[in-house]
Structures are given as structure tokens and as C-alpha cells.
Design a protein around this motif. Structure first.
Motif, PDB file in Angstrom:
ATOM      1  N   VAL A 135      -3.029  36.303  -9.199  1.00  0.00           N
ATOM      2  CA  VAL A 135      -2.720  37.720  -9.423  1.00  0.00           C
ATOM      3  C   VAL A 135      -2.670  38.003 -10.930  1.00  0.00           C
ATOM      4  CG1 VAL A 135      -0.932  39.499  -9.209  1.00  0.00           C
ATOM      5  CG2 VAL A 135      -1.508  38.082  -7.242  1.00  0.00           C
ATOM      6  N   GLY A 136      -2.020  37.094 -11.667  1.00  0.00           N
ATOM      7  CA  GLY A 136      -1.936  37.250 -13.128  1.00  0.00           C
ATOM      8  C   GLY A 136      -3.320  37.279 -13.765  1.00  0.00           C
ATOM      9  N   MET A 137      -4.226  36.407 -13.279  1.00  0.00           N
ATOM     10  CA  MET A 137      -5.591  36.391 -13.819  1.00  0.00           C
ATOM     11  C   MET A 137      -6.300  37.714 -13.559  1.00  0.00           C
ATOM     12  SD  MET A 137      -6.637  32.553 -12.704  1.00  0.00           S
ATOM     13  CE  MET A 137      -8.403  32.791 -12.872  1.00  0.00           C
ATOM     14  N   GLY A 144       1.866  26.687  -3.760  1.00  0.00           N
ATOM     15  CA  GLY A 144       0.955  27.704  -3.219  1.00  0.00           C
ATOM     16  C   GLY A 144       1.376  29.104  -3.641  1.00  0.00           C
ATOM     17  N   LEU A 145       2.683  29.378  -3.519  1.00  0.00           N
ATOM     18  CA  LEU A 145       3.192  30.690  -3.929  1.00  0.00           C
ATOM     19  C   LEU A 145       3.006  30.873  -5.441  1.00  0.00           C
ATOM     20  CD1 LEU A 145       4.604  33.208  -2.814  1.00  0.00           C
ATOM     21  CD2 LEU A 145       6.785  32.169  -3.397  1.00  0.00           C
ATOM     22  N   HIS A 146       3.260  29.790  -6.183  1.00  0.00           N
ATOM     23  CA  HIS A 146       3.080  29.852  -7.633  1.00  0.00           C
ATOM     24  C   HIS A 146       1.606  30.062  -7.988  1.00  0.00           C
ATOM     25  CE1 HIS A 146       2.369  28.061 -11.637  1.00  0.00           C
ATOM     26  NE2 HIS A 146       3.448  28.751 -11.940  1.00  0.00           N
ATOM     27  N   GLY A 147       0.718  29.302  -7.307  1.00  0.00           N
ATOM     28  CA  GLY A 147      -0.722  29.434  -7.573  1.00  0.00           C
ATOM     29  C   GLY A 147      -1.234  30.831  -7.273  1.00  0.00           C
ATOM     30  N   SER A 148      -0.706  31.447  -6.194  1.00  0.00           N
ATOM     31  CA  SER A 148      -1.161  32.807  -5.882  1.00  0.00           C
ATOM     32  C   SER A 148      -0.696  33.781  -6.972  1.00  0.00           C
ATOM     33  CB  SER A 148      -0.676  33.245  -4.496  1.00  0.00           C
ATOM     34  OG  SER A 148       0.730  33.223  -4.442  1.00  0.00           O
ATOM     35  N   HIS A 149       0.452  33.481  -7.596  1.00  0.00           N
ATOM     36  CA  HIS A 149       0.903  34.300  -8.719  1.00  0.00           C
ATOM     37  C   HIS A 149      -0.017  34.139  -9.917  1.00  0.00           C
ATOM     38  CE1 HIS A 149       4.564  35.049  -6.503  1.00  0.00           C
ATOM     39  NE2 HIS A 149       4.900  35.932  -7.415  1.00  0.00           N
ATOM     40  N   TRP A 195       3.254  37.100 -16.712  1.00  0.00           N
ATOM     41  CA  TRP A 195       2.582  35.816 -16.966  1.00  0.00           C
ATOM     42  C   TRP A 195       3.583  34.770 -17.476  1.00  0.00           C
ATOM     43  CZ3 TRP A 195      -1.906  34.196 -15.278  1.00  0.00           C
ATOM     44  CH2 TRP A 195      -2.478  33.052 -15.847  1.00  0.00           C
ATOM     45  N   HIS A 196       4.517  35.186 -18.329  1.00  0.00           N
ATOM     46  CA  HIS A 196       5.519  34.246 -18.839  1.00  0.00           C
ATOM     47  C   HIS A 196       6.451  33.797 -17.719  1.00  0.00           C
ATOM     48  CE1 HIS A 196       4.075  34.909 -22.776  1.00  0.00           C
ATOM     49  NE2 HIS A 196       4.536  36.127 -22.898  1.00  0.00           N
ATOM     50  N   LEU A 197       6.756  34.697 -16.773  1.00  0.00           N
ATOM     51  CA  LEU A 197       7.626  34.302 -15.665  1.00  0.00           C
ATOM     52  C   LEU A 197       6.940  33.239 -14.806  1.00  0.00           C
ATOM     53  CD1 LEU A 197      10.445  35.232 -14.270  1.00  0.00           C
ATOM     54  CD2 LEU A 197       8.865  35.821 -12.438  1.00  0.00           C
ATOM     55  N   VAL A 198       5.617  33.406 -14.608  1.00  0.00           N
ATOM     56  CA  VAL A 198       4.853  32.422 -13.838  1.00  0.00           C
ATOM     57  C   VAL A 198       4.898  31.068 -14.561  1.00  0.00           C
ATOM     58  CG1 VAL A 198       2.540  31.849 -13.007  1.00  0.00           C
ATOM     59  CG2 VAL A 198       3.394  34.166 -12.751  1.00  0.00           C
ATOM     60  N   ASP A 199       4.804  31.110 -15.887  1.00  0.00           N
ATOM     61  CA  ASP A 199       4.924  29.902 -16.711  1.00  0.00           C
ATOM     62  C   ASP A 199       6.322  29.293 -16.538  1.00  0.00           C
ATOM     63  OD1 ASP A 199       4.504  27.953 -18.645  1.00  0.00           O
ATOM     64  OD2 ASP A 199       5.052  29.286 -20.296  1.00  0.00           O
ATOM     65  N   LEU A 200       7.325  30.151 -16.574  1.00  0.00           N
ATOM     66  CA  LEU A 200       8.729  29.734 -16.447  1.00  0.00           C
ATOM     67  C   LEU A 200       8.972  28.985 -15.136  1.00  0.00           C
ATOM     68  CD1 LEU A 200      11.087  30.381 -18.366  1.00  0.00           C
ATOM     69  CD2 LEU A 200      11.714  32.212 -16.824  1.00  0.00           C
ATOM     70  N   ILE A 201       8.407  29.509 -14.046  1.00  0.00           N
ATOM     71  CA  ILE A 201       8.593  28.882 -12.742  1.00  0.00           C
ATOM     72  C   ILE A 201       7.931  27.504 -12.730  1.00  0.00           C
ATOM     73  CG2 ILE A 201       7.939  29.048 -10.303  1.00  0.00           C
ATOM     74  CD1 ILE A 201       8.407  32.180 -10.781  1.00  0.00           C
ATOM     75  N   GLY A 255      11.273  48.778 -15.262  1.00  0.00           N
ATOM     76  CA  GLY A 255      10.706  48.639 -13.923  1.00  0.00           C
ATOM     77  C   GLY A 255      10.148  47.257 -13.706  1.00  0.00           C
ATOM     78  N   LEU A 256       9.440  46.737 -14.713  1.00  0.00           N
ATOM     79  CA  LEU A 256       8.859  45.414 -14.570  1.00  0.00           C
ATOM     80  C   LEU A 256       9.931  44.335 -14.490  1.00  0.00           C
ATOM     81  CD1 LEU A 256       5.696  44.446 -14.699  1.00  0.00           C
ATOM     82  CD2 LEU A 256       6.934  42.806 -16.103  1.00  0.00           C
ATOM     83  N   TRP A 257      10.996  44.502 -15.271  1.00  0.00           N
ATOM     84  CA  TRP A 257      12.084  43.509 -15.220  1.00  0.00           C
ATOM     85  C   TRP A 257      12.772  43.511 -13.859  1.00  0.00           C
ATOM     86  CZ3 TRP A 257      13.535  39.196 -17.308  1.00  0.00           C
ATOM     87  CH2 TRP A 257      13.079  38.867 -18.587  1.00  0.00           C
ATOM     88  N   VAL A 258      12.914  44.691 -13.241  1.00  0.00           N
ATOM     89  CA  VAL A 258      13.489  44.736 -11.890  1.00  0.00           C
ATOM     90  C   VAL A 258      12.598  43.944 -10.933  1.00  0.00           C
ATOM     91  CG1 VAL A 258      14.051  46.241  -9.948  1.00  0.00           C
ATOM     92  CG2 VAL A 258      14.728  46.894 -12.261  1.00  0.00           C
ATOM     93  N   PHE A 259      11.287  44.114 -11.083  1.00  0.00           N
ATOM     94  CA  PHE A 259      10.342  43.349 -10.268  1.00  0.00           C
ATOM     95  C   PHE A 259      10.503  41.842 -10.524  1.00  0.00           C
ATOM     96  CE2 PHE A 259       6.070  41.307 -10.290  1.00  0.00           C
ATOM     97  CZ  PHE A 259       5.937  41.169  -8.909  1.00  0.00           C
ATOM     98  N   LEU A 260      10.642  41.465 -11.804  1.00  0.00           N
ATOM     99  CA  LEU A 260      10.811  40.041 -12.127  1.00  0.00           C
ATOM    100  C   LEU A 260      12.090  39.486 -11.495  1.00  0.00           C
ATOM    101  CD1 LEU A 260       9.689  39.601 -15.850  1.00  0.00           C
ATOM    102  CD2 LEU A 260       8.343  39.435 -13.762  1.00  0.00           C
ATOM    103  N   MET A 261      13.137  40.313 -11.425  1.00  0.00           N
ATOM    104  CA  MET A 261      14.380  39.860 -10.795  1.00  0.00           C
ATOM    105  C   MET A 261      14.132  39.549  -9.323  1.00  0.00           C
ATOM    106  SD  MET A 261      16.740  42.617 -12.745  1.00  0.00           S
ATOM    107  CE  MET A 261      18.207  42.603 -11.771  1.00  0.00           C
ATOM    108  N   THR A 262      13.332  40.374  -8.637  1.00  0.00           N
ATOM    109  CA  THR A 262      13.037  40.082  -7.227  1.00  0.00           C
ATOM    110  C   THR A 262      12.201  38.808  -7.114  1.00  0.00           C
ATOM    111  OG1 THR A 262      10.972  41.336  -7.067  1.00  0.00           O
ATOM    112  CG2 THR A 262      13.010  42.552  -6.716  1.00  0.00           C
ATOM    113  N   GLU A 263      11.332  38.580  -8.108  1.00  0.00           N
ATOM    114  CA  GLU A 263      10.524  37.356  -8.117  1.00  0.00           C
ATOM    115  C   GLU A 263      11.419  36.125  -8.278  1.00  0.00           C
ATOM    116  OE1 GLU A 263       7.425  37.863  -7.030  1.00  0.00           O
ATOM    117  OE2 GLU A 263       6.284  37.432  -8.849  1.00  0.00           O
ATOM    118  N   ILE A 264      12.397  36.231  -9.191  1.00  0.00           N
ATOM    119  CA  ILE A 264      13.310  35.111  -9.430  1.00  0.00           C
ATOM    120  C   ILE A 264      14.063  34.790  -8.144  1.00  0.00           C
ATOM    121  CG2 ILE A 264      15.450  34.451 -10.625  1.00  0.00           C
ATOM    122  CD1 ILE A 264      14.339  36.084 -13.058  1.00  0.00           C
TER     123      ILE A 264
END
Lengths: 102, 221
Positions: free
Chosen positions: B171-173, B163-168, B203-209, B30-39
Motif C-alpha cells: 500500500v505504501g509503495m 503478511g499484514l506488514h507486507g501488505s502495508h 511509511w515510517h510506521l511500517v518501518d517501525l513495525i 487525521g493521519l495520526w489518528v489512523f496511525l493510532m488504529t494501526e498501532i
């Protein structure tokens, strides 16, 4: 069926090695940007970024060890990203220039 | 920082799952599906960025001169280090060292704070100088120099993407703070660490971006 306690545990040494590699590549990104290869600058920067992305995905996000369904999902999203890029570029690069920039 | 509980926490697998492992795998999928939408969401911005960059390379080169690559590098180091501590918190949960799980979560959280502090220093500097997106742009850039005409477009990309990245990151925090509360209660161990794993992936995806944003915005030639 295996329980969660049987998940692959990545050794501590691997994580520290990946971190050191990522730090080295970050320094490389900044150093390489000081040289002027023209259009190649972006290509080199993206190549290094993708190498960093590989290490984050493979080790921090466990794609190397996990069920391949997660890897397939990730690659699918990248594939559709390329499709979006391809058709956007195709559209914009074949438009007759009327006015403005796009 | 005591994790000693009189009663040991035991996670109950939700009744619709066959086993704890099935629950773990379903949560992750489920989380990976969410990450795909984030990508794909960030991907749209990256596609836009690349096309405009190709159309007006001088503008993007001129725009990146207004950014401080030292602050950008510092934030890169902070985020990669926080990814390491996030991964380590899972590692220590897997081998059952609950105190180390907490330490690493705290370090990860404060790395997020550090990132946002650096970001806010950068933002307030840009806002003060009038380096703003679109029609809000009112920086007195020297007229005539190459690419300056379209600078507002560069700063639109800069503010929307960071801005979009910072808001992520924010949320991660928030999610890591929730993990800290649960880790204090001793919820995570070798038998159950699904929330650590899922928040970690986010959190790693946010790092990746950020790994892509940093060279694209700060280091264009």
C-alpha cells in the motif's frame, strides 16, 4: 498564524546521524542475539528495538519538533496497548489448567 | 526527469479551512489518528505473540531456526534506508529542491520493491518446505525434538504478522507511486508538501513495525 513555510526544518546532518545510529543498533540487535541470556534475550532485543523506535519517531516522524498533540496521541495508543496486554496476561495466567495450552 | 513546468502549480487550500497551515495540521492529525488504529491493530498481534511465546518458548526458538536472519537483516537495512530517503524527500521539498524530492521518492519506491522481492524469496522457500500456518503445515520436522509439536502456531504468527506488514509495504509503495506522479508535475515545494508528510508518516510506521518484527521473529534464542 504561521504558514507551512515556517515549519521546522530538520537539518540534513541530523537525518544522516539518525540513519547511522539506526544502522549501528541493527548490527547490535544481530550481535546481541548470538549471546544466550535466557529470558533476558527478549528483553534486550525489545530494549534495542525501542531505542530504534525512539529515533524513528522523534526525528523521521518529527515528534520531537511537532505539536505535542501528535505525541499525546501516539502515547495514548501505546497506553491502551499496555491495557490490552495487561488484562490478557491477567486472564491467561490465572486460568486453571484444564487441557491444552491456553 | 524534468520538473520544469510552464505554469507553476499552486495548491488551493480547501474552503472550509482558515489557512493553509490549518489544513496542514488537520491532515496530519487525521493521519495520526489512523496511525493510532494501526498501532492497535498490529498491537493485538504482538500481544498474542508475546503470550504464546511465554507459553511455549521452545516452539518459538525452534521456529525461528527455520528463518534466515541474513535475509531478515537485509530487509531491515532496506526499510531503514527507505525511511531515510522518505524523510529526505520532505526535507528537499521544504527547501524547494524539486529534483531531489523526485530522486528520493524513486529510491524509496525501489527500496519497497527490494523488500518485497526478499520477502517473496523467503515465502516461496517456506511454502516449498511446507512451513505453513495452522493445519496447512506439513513440514517433516524431526519428531521428538523440543517444541516441534506446536510449530504450526509459530508459523501462523509468522505469516499473519509479516503478511499484514507486507501488505502495508505494498500500500505504501502505491502511495509513493502517486507521490512520484505528483512530484513530476511539480506539485510539492516549501509552500505545500502535505501528501509527502502524510505518506511519509505512514511509511515510517511500517518501518517501525518491522523494527519490532525482525528481532521477535528471526532472532528468538
Amino acid at each position: 498564524m504561521s504558514g507551512p513555510n515556517e515549519h521546522h526544518i530538520v537539518p540534513l546532518k541530523t537525518f544522516l546521524g539518525v540513519f547511522a545510529t539506526l544502522m549501528f543498533l541493527t548490527v547490535m540487535t544481530v550481535v546481541v542475539a548470538q549471546f544466550h541470556f535466557g529470558a533476558w534475550n527478549t528483553v534486550v532485543a525489545m530494549a534495542i528495538a525501542s531505542l530504534k523506535a525512539f529515533f524513528v519517531l522523534a526525528y523521521f516522524m518529527h515528534l520531537k519538533y511537532d505539536d505535542k498533540v501528535f505525541l499525546v496521541g501516539f502515547l495514548l495508543s501505546i497506553f491502551f496497548l499496555i491495557v490490552m496486554y495487561f488484562f490478557s496476561v491477567l486472564d491467561i495466567s490465572t486460568r486453571p489448567v484444564l487441557n491444552g495450552i491456553l | 526527469m524534468s520538473t520544469a513546468n510552464t505554469t507553476e502549480y499552486h495548491h488551493h487550500t480547501a474552503h472550509h479551512f482558515d489557512s493553509a497551515d490549518a489544513e496542514y495540521r488537520a491532515s496530519k492529525l487525521g493521519l495520526w489518528v489512523f496511525l493510532m488504529t494501526e498501532i492497535l491493530m498490529f498491537g493485538g498481534l504482538f500481544v498474542g505473540y508475546i503470550i504464546y511465546h511465554q507459553k511455549m518458548p521452545e516452539t518459538f526458538a525452534a521456529g525461528s531456526k527455520f528463518l534466515d536472519w541474513k535475509l531478515g537483516s537485509l530487509n531491515t537495512v532496506i526499510l531503514i534506508f527507505s525511511s531515510l530517503t522518505m524523510a529526505l524527500s520532505i526535507y528537499y521539498a521544504q527547501i524547494g529542491k524539486k529534483a531531489m524530492v523526485l530522486y528520493n521518492l524513486y529510491i524509496t519506491f525501489f527500496c519497497g520493491v527490494g523488500f518485497m522481492v526478499v520477502k517473496s524469496i523467503e515465502y516461496s522457500h517456506k511454502i516449498h518446505d511446507g512451513l505453513l500456518p495452522g493445519s496447512l503445515f506439513h513440514h517433516a520436522a524431526e519428531a521428538g525434538s523440543a517444541g516441534v509439536a506446536h510449530l504450526p502456531i509459530y508459523f501462523s504468527f509468522y505469516f499473519v504478522m509479516t503478511g499484514l506488514h507486507g501488505s502495508h509495504v505494498l500500500v505504501g509503495m502505491g502511495l509513493i507511486a502517486w507521490l512520484i506522479v505528483r512530484a513530476h508535475k511539480g506539485h510539492f515545494g516549501p509552500q505545500y508538501y502535505t501528501p509527502l508528510e502524510c505518506v511519509g508518516l505512514f511509511w515510517h510506521l511500517v518501518d517501525l513495525i518491522w523494527i519490532y518484527l525482525f528481532p521477535l521473529l528471526y532472532l528468538v534464542g
